[in-house]
Each structure stands twice: as C-alpha cells, then as structure tokens.
Design a protein around this motif. Structure first.
Motif, PDB file in Angstrom:
ATOM      1  N   GLN A  66       0.831  -1.207   0.000  1.00  0.00           N
ATOM      2  CA  GLN A  66       0.000   0.000   0.000  1.00  0.00           C
ATOM      3  C   GLN A  66       0.867   1.259   0.000  1.00  0.00           C
ATOM      4  OE1 GLN A  66      -3.411   0.095  -0.328  1.00  0.00           O
ATOM      5  NE2 GLN A  66      -3.006   2.250  -0.664  1.00  0.00           N
ATOM      6  N   THR A  67       1.933   1.239   0.788  1.00  0.00           N
ATOM      7  CA  THR A  67       2.848   2.380   0.845  1.00  0.00           C
ATOM      8  C   THR A  67       3.516   2.589  -0.510  1.00  0.00           C
ATOM      9  OG1 THR A  67       3.237   1.941   3.194  1.00  0.00           O
ATOM     10  CG2 THR A  67       4.821   3.373   2.077  1.00  0.00           C
ATOM     11  N   GLN A  69       2.264   1.771  -3.484  1.00  0.00           N
ATOM     12  CA  GLN A  69       1.262   2.343  -4.391  1.00  0.00           C
ATOM     13  C   GLN A  69       1.057   3.829  -4.114  1.00  0.00           C
ATOM     14  OE1 GLN A  69      -2.202  -0.081  -3.762  1.00  0.00           O
ATOM     15  NE2 GLN A  69      -1.561  -1.630  -5.242  1.00  0.00           N
ATOM     16  N   ASN A  70       0.960   4.191  -2.843  1.00  0.00           N
ATOM     17  CA  ASN A  70       0.759   5.597  -2.481  1.00  0.00           C
ATOM     18  C   ASN A  70       1.948   6.456  -2.886  1.00  0.00           C
ATOM     19  OD1 ASN A  70      -1.705   4.895  -1.365  1.00  0.00           O
ATOM     20  ND2 ASN A  70      -0.959   4.899   0.742  1.00  0.00           N
ATOM     21  N   LYS A  74       1.948   9.470  -5.645  1.00  0.00           N
ATOM     22  CA  LYS A  74       2.392  10.830  -5.279  1.00  0.00           C
ATOM     23  C   LYS A  74       3.459  11.324  -6.259  1.00  0.00           C
ATOM     24  CE  LYS A  74       3.613  13.981  -1.726  1.00  0.00           C
ATOM     25  NZ  LYS A  74       3.757  15.053  -2.671  1.00  0.00           N
TER      26      LYS A  74
END
Length: 90
Positions: A66-67, A69-70, A74
């Motif tokens: 998840q990190t 992907q985020n 960004k």
C-alpha cells in the motif's frame, strides 16, 4: 495543426477548451519531468520490492504494498503538477 497531438491537447479538445501550442522549451521541460518521474518510480519500485522480498508477515507485506502504491501515485501526481505548471508558463 498537423502531426500527432499530445494527451493534453486531446483532453482540451474533448473538454471544449483551446490548447495553446507548446514551445520547444516547454516540450523539453515536460520531457525532462517525465524522464525524472520514470526514474523515481523505478527506484521506488526496486526499493519496495526489496522490502517485500524479505518480509514474511502478511500484514506488514500488505502495508508495504500500500505504501508503495501511495508513493508512486504521489510521484506521478507531483510530475503532473509540474507539467501543468510548465504548460501554464508562457
């Protein structure tokens, strides 16, 4: 206008707006932003993939994914913001 149109120009046409033609300097700046963005995305993918390879806890692995992907989202959004700024400069 002849030749291929950029995604930006096509989007402006669909929205009914008029896209101002980009200068050579603007095109070069946008190409540079794209190049840097792709390098940052590749670097980020490698970093997170290394972390995932050594992670055995499924919860931590999910957090890492998840990190990742985020972080990539960004990076891409920052690049789009920079390109929009270049497009608006005349």
């Amino acid at each position: 206008m002849s030749g291929m149109k950029s995604a930006y120009e096509l989007a402006m046409e669909r929205l009914g707006g008029k896209a101002n033609p980009l200068t050579n300097a603007q095109k070069a700046a946008i190409a540079e932003i794209d190049s840097k963005m792709k390098a940052k995305v590749a670097e980020t993918e490698i970093m997170f993939d290394q972390q995932l390879a050594s992670e055995t806890d499924p919860a931590k692995a999910g957090f890492i994914r998840q990190t990742k992907q985020n972080t990539i989202a960004k990076i891409r959004q920052d690049a789009e913001d920079q390109k929009e700024s270049v497009r608006c400069d005349e």
